[in-house]
Design a protein around this motif. Structure first.
Motif, PDB file in Angstrom:
ATOM      1  N   ARG A  14       0.842  -1.210   0.000  1.00  0.00           N
ATOM      2  CA  ARG A  14       0.000   0.000   0.000  1.00  0.00           C
ATOM      3  C   ARG A  14       0.871   1.252   0.000  1.00  0.00           C
ATOM      4  N   ALA A  15       1.936   1.233   0.793  1.00  0.00           N
ATOM      5  CA  ALA A  15       2.856   2.373   0.839  1.00  0.00           C
ATOM      6  C   ALA A  15       3.503   2.592  -0.527  1.00  0.00           C
ATOM      7  N   ALA A  16       3.817   1.519  -1.234  1.00  0.00           N
ATOM      8  CA  ALA A  16       4.424   1.636  -2.566  1.00  0.00           C
ATOM      9  C   ALA A  16       3.456   2.286  -3.551  1.00  0.00           C
ATOM     10  N   VAL A  17       2.188   1.901  -3.504  1.00  0.00           N
ATOM     11  CA  VAL A  17       1.171   2.501  -4.386  1.00  0.00           C
ATOM     12  C   VAL A  17       1.077   4.001  -4.117  1.00  0.00           C
ATOM     13  N   GLU A  18       0.971   4.359  -2.851  1.00  0.00           N
ATOM     14  CA  GLU A  18       0.823   5.774  -2.499  1.00  0.00           C
ATOM     15  C   GLU A  18       2.059   6.587  -2.861  1.00  0.00           C
ATOM     16  N   PHE A  19       3.246   6.037  -2.629  1.00  0.00           N
ATOM     17  CA  PHE A  19       4.482   6.722  -2.978  1.00  0.00           C
ATOM     18  C   PHE A  19       4.556   6.947  -4.487  1.00  0.00           C
ATOM     19  N   ALA A  20       4.248   5.907  -5.248  1.00  0.00           N
ATOM     20  CA  ALA A  20       4.298   6.018  -6.707  1.00  0.00           C
ATOM     21  C   ALA A  20       3.338   7.101  -7.203  1.00  0.00           C
ATOM     22  N   ALA A  21       2.153   7.148  -6.653  1.00  0.00           N
ATOM     23  CA  ALA A  21       1.168   8.145  -7.092  1.00  0.00           C
ATOM     24  C   ALA A  21       1.620   9.560  -6.757  1.00  0.00           C
ATOM     25  N   ARG A  22       2.305   9.726  -5.640  1.00  0.00           N
ATOM     26  CA  ARG A  22       2.777  11.066  -5.249  1.00  0.00           C
ATOM     27  C   ARG A  22       3.972  11.533  -6.070  1.00  0.00           C
ATOM     28  N   HIS A  23       4.800  10.596  -6.539  1.00  0.00           N
ATOM     29  CA  HIS A  23       6.082  10.997  -7.110  1.00  0.00           C
ATOM     30  C   HIS A  23       6.277  10.711  -8.597  1.00  0.00           C
ATOM     31  N   LEU A  24       5.364   9.993  -9.204  1.00  0.00           N
ATOM     32  CA  LEU A  24       5.523   9.662 -10.613  1.00  0.00           C
ATOM     33  C   LEU A  24       4.474  10.386 -11.442  1.00  0.00           C
ATOM     34  N   ARG A  25       4.833  10.699 -12.665  1.00  0.00           N
ATOM     35  CA  ARG A  25       3.849  11.332 -13.541  1.00  0.00           C
ATOM     36  C   ARG A  25       2.793  10.301 -13.933  1.00  0.00           C
TER      37      ARG A  25
END
Length: 152
Positions: A14-25
């Motif tokens: 879940r943390a990986a999903v949220e991190f990716a959404a915050r930092h990737l286009r």
């Protein structure tokens, strides 16, 4: 161009999903859950338990596992949408070998531009003994890999 997020429903995933959404286009995202049939997992049970493999009726067992994996993948896709990704596909993939291999193979099939995965945060002897899916993905793919450490 596709971002592939390996998702097992854990807090780290879940943390990986949220991190990716915050930092990737924003790009198309495939959320992948890898599952292994219970009968395949039992192959090592005699060694671990010191006894014979218990009798298991395979009728319907694989369907239940596949259905569960599809629900986990859809949960990850819903989390990715809620976090800001708009073009998201959920996918459950059966594996008969190591999970990392299925992740690498699906990323190759998709032509993923990036593989995102959480990390169990194991270190030292525990990591050596238990292994790490994220580490094996990193070392067995020619694609960029983003490993998100546990949220503290």
């Amino acid at each position: 161009m596709t971002i592939m997020i390996a998702y097992d429903g854990s807090d780290d995933a879940r943390a990986a999903v949220e991190f990716a959404a915050r930092h990737l286009r924003p790009e198309p995202v495939t959320v992948l859950t890898v599952w292994e049939p219970m009968l395949s997992q039992l192959a090592w049970a005699p060694l671990a338990a010191g006894g014979p493999i218990p009798a298991v009726d395979p009728a319907g067992e694989e369907w239940t596992e596949q259905e569960h994996a599809a629900k986990v993948a859809e949960d990850g896709a819903a989390r990715a949408r809620a976090a800001g990704f708009t073009d998201v596909t959920a996918r459950a993939e059966r594996c008969d070998g190591p999970a990392w291999s299925a992740i690498v193979n699906v990323a190759d099939e998709l032509g993923a531009t990036l593989i995102v995965t959480g990390s169990r945060g194991l270190s030292g002897a525990r990591s050596v003994l238990l292994g790490s899916v994220s580490t094996r993905v990193l070392h067995h793919t020619g694609r960029p890999v983003l490993i998100v450490p546990p949220a503290d």
